[in-house]
Design an enzyme around this catalytic site. Sequence first.
Site, PDB file in Angstrom:
ATOM      1  CE  LYS A 212      37.237   3.226  14.923  1.00  0.00           C
ATOM      2  NZ  LYS A 212      35.819   3.703  14.932  1.00  0.00           N
TER       3      LYS A 212
ATOM      4  CE1 TYR B  56      36.155   5.796   9.723  1.00  0.00           C
ATOM      5  CE2 TYR B  56      37.555   7.241  11.015  1.00  0.00           C
ATOM      6  CZ  TYR B  56      36.899   6.036  10.855  1.00  0.00           C
ATOM      7  OH  TYR B  56      36.982   5.073  11.833  1.00  0.00           O
TER       8      TYR B  56
ATOM      9  CG  PHE C  19      29.279  10.838  12.897  1.00  0.00           C
ATOM     10  CD1 PHE C  19      30.340  10.122  12.339  1.00  0.00           C
ATOM     11  CD2 PHE C  19      27.986  10.473  12.543  1.00  0.00           C
ATOM     12  CE1 PHE C  19      30.129   9.079  11.452  1.00  0.00           C
ATOM     13  CE2 PHE C  19      27.764   9.430  11.648  1.00  0.00           C
ATOM     14  CZ  PHE C  19      28.834   8.734  11.104  1.00  0.00           C
TER      15      PHE C  19
ATOM     16  NE  ARG D  72      31.687  -4.186   9.632  1.00  0.00           N
ATOM     17  CZ  ARG D  72      31.624  -2.867   9.829  1.00  0.00           C
ATOM     18  NH1 ARG D  72      32.695  -2.108   9.620  1.00  0.00           N
ATOM     19  NH2 ARG D  72      30.520  -2.295  10.214  1.00  0.00           N
TER      20      ARG D  72
ATOM     21  CB  THR E  12      28.472   1.157  14.621  1.00  0.00           C
ATOM     22  OG1 THR E  12      28.593   0.565  13.319  1.00  0.00           O
ATOM     23  CG2 THR E  12      29.218   2.477  14.639  1.00  0.00           C
TER      24      THR E  12
ATOM     25  NE  ARG F  60      33.256  -1.182  16.494  1.00  0.00           N
ATOM     26  CZ  ARG F  60      32.875  -0.875  15.260  1.00  0.00           C
ATOM     27  NH1 ARG F  60      31.775  -1.410  14.751  1.00  0.00           N
ATOM     28  NH2 ARG F  60      33.580  -0.040  14.530  1.00  0.00           N
TER      29      ARG F  60
ATOM     30  CG  ASN G 177      33.453   2.272  17.480  1.00  0.00           C
ATOM     31  OD1 ASN G 177      34.595   2.593  17.181  1.00  0.00           O
ATOM     32  ND2 ASN G 177      32.461   2.282  16.604  1.00  0.00           N
TER      33      ASN G 177
ATOM     34  CG  HIS H 103      38.116   0.969  10.571  1.00  0.00           C
ATOM     35  ND1 HIS H 103      37.005   1.591  10.047  1.00  0.00           N
ATOM     36  CD2 HIS H 103      38.763   0.379   9.528  1.00  0.00           C
ATOM     37  CE1 HIS H 103      37.001   1.400   8.726  1.00  0.00           C
ATOM     38  NE2 HIS H 103      38.059   0.674   8.389  1.00  0.00           N
TER      39      HIS H 103
ATOM     40  CD  GLU I  84      38.668   0.755   4.986  1.00  0.00           C
ATOM     41  OE1 GLU I  84      38.908  -0.213   5.744  1.00  0.00           O
ATOM     42  OE2 GLU I  84      37.623   1.422   5.045  1.00  0.00           O
TER      43      GLU I  84
HETATM   44  P1  IDP Z   1      31.622   1.050  11.471  1.00  0.00           P
HETATM   45  O1  IDP Z   1      32.904   1.528  12.127  1.00  0.00           O
HETATM   46  O2  IDP Z   1      30.895   0.065  12.332  1.00  0.00           O
HETATM   47  O3  IDP Z   1      31.828   0.563  10.055  1.00  0.00           O
HETATM   48  P2  IDP Z   1      30.484   3.455  10.309  1.00  0.00           P
HETATM   49  O4  IDP Z   1      29.043   3.676  10.109  1.00  0.00           O
HETATM   50  O5  IDP Z   1      31.332   3.154   9.102  1.00  0.00           O
HETATM   51  O6  IDP Z   1      30.649   2.309  11.412  1.00  0.00           O
HETATM   52  O7  IDP Z   1      31.054   4.737  11.037  1.00  0.00           O
HETATM   53  C1  IDP Z   1      32.446   4.955  11.152  1.00  0.00           C
HETATM   54  C2  IDP Z   1      32.747   5.389  12.559  1.00  0.00           C
HETATM   55  O8  IDP Z   1      32.123   6.641  12.801  1.00  0.00           O
HETATM   56  C3  IDP Z   1      32.208   4.471  13.659  1.00  0.00           C
HETATM   57  O9  IDP Z   1      33.057   3.389  13.952  1.00  0.00           O
HETATM   58  C4  IDP Z   1      32.091   5.413  14.833  1.00  0.00           C
HETATM   59  O10 IDP Z   1      33.366   5.574  15.437  1.00  0.00           O
HETATM   60  C5  IDP Z   1      31.701   6.713  14.161  1.00  0.00           C
HETATM   61  N1  IDP Z   1      30.244   6.900  14.192  1.00  0.00           N
HETATM   62  C6  IDP Z   1      29.314   6.253  13.448  1.00  0.00           C
HETATM   63  N2  IDP Z   1      28.071   6.688  13.720  1.00  0.00           N
HETATM   64  C7  IDP Z   1      28.232   7.653  14.652  1.00  0.00           C
HETATM   65  C8  IDP Z   1      27.297   8.505  15.342  1.00  0.00           C
HETATM   66  O11 IDP Z   1      26.071   8.449  15.155  1.00  0.00           O
HETATM   67  N3  IDP Z   1      27.834   9.373  16.244  1.00  0.00           N
HETATM   68  C9  IDP Z   1      29.173   9.467  16.476  1.00  0.00           C
HETATM   69  N4  IDP Z   1      30.079   8.672  15.857  1.00  0.00           N
HETATM   70  C10 IDP Z   1      29.606   7.792  14.957  1.00  0.00           C
HETATM   71 MG    MG Z   2      32.475   1.618   8.374  1.00  0.00          MG
END
Ligand code: IDP
Ligand code: MG
Length: 136
Positions: free
Chosen positions: A12, A52, A60, A88, A94, A105, A115, A118, A129
């Site tokens: 990212k 997304y 968010f 993962r 996350t 991360r 973070n 992805h 994807e």
């Molecule tokens: P993941 O990347 O671990 O699969 P997801 O729940 O799919 O997590 O969320 C996608 C992305 O959205 C996360 O990697 C993070 O960058 C962002 N994100 C997820 N939850 C939050 C939040 O509560 N606040 C701000 N950004 C968030």
């Molecule tokens: Mg995800």
Amino acid sequence: MSNLERTLSIIKPDAVSRSLDNEIKEIFKSRGFLIIKEKKIQIEKPEAEKFYKVHETKPFYDDLCTYLSSGPIVVMVLEKENAVLDNRELMGATNPKDAAAGTIRKKYGISIDKNSVHGSDSIENAKIEIDFFFKD
Ligand code: IDP
Ligand code: MG
């Protein structure tokens, strides 16, 4: 029986802007992932919104799409046995604060939104994807 899988990984903008992409690619390779395809690109916000879309109802979502389109990213197809779950696990939780020691991360993540990486969360989503970025 072989369980060779492919998954989509994105380094990212927070990590690419800190020039961490080569270091993170080395971590994947050292853990047995083959980088089958890769490209460094910057996407427009509407493309980030499409990618997304599953999160479109989340509070968010708008910030997330602004962020993913804010600078260069490195998009990769990773191949390995159990690539989806193993990636993962290697990425970590996350929120970098909750990520286990030794995960990408934990090491590089700045915050829950910045973070660093992805990774596809299922074999089905990995296919979607990978097609999204590498359909040709
Ligand atoms: P993941 O990347 O671990 O699969 P997801 O729940 O799919 O997590 O969320 C996608 C992305 O959205 C996360 O990697 C993070 O960058 C962002 N994100 C997820 N939850 C939050 C939040 O509560 N606040 C701000 N950004 C968030
Ligand atoms: Mg995800």
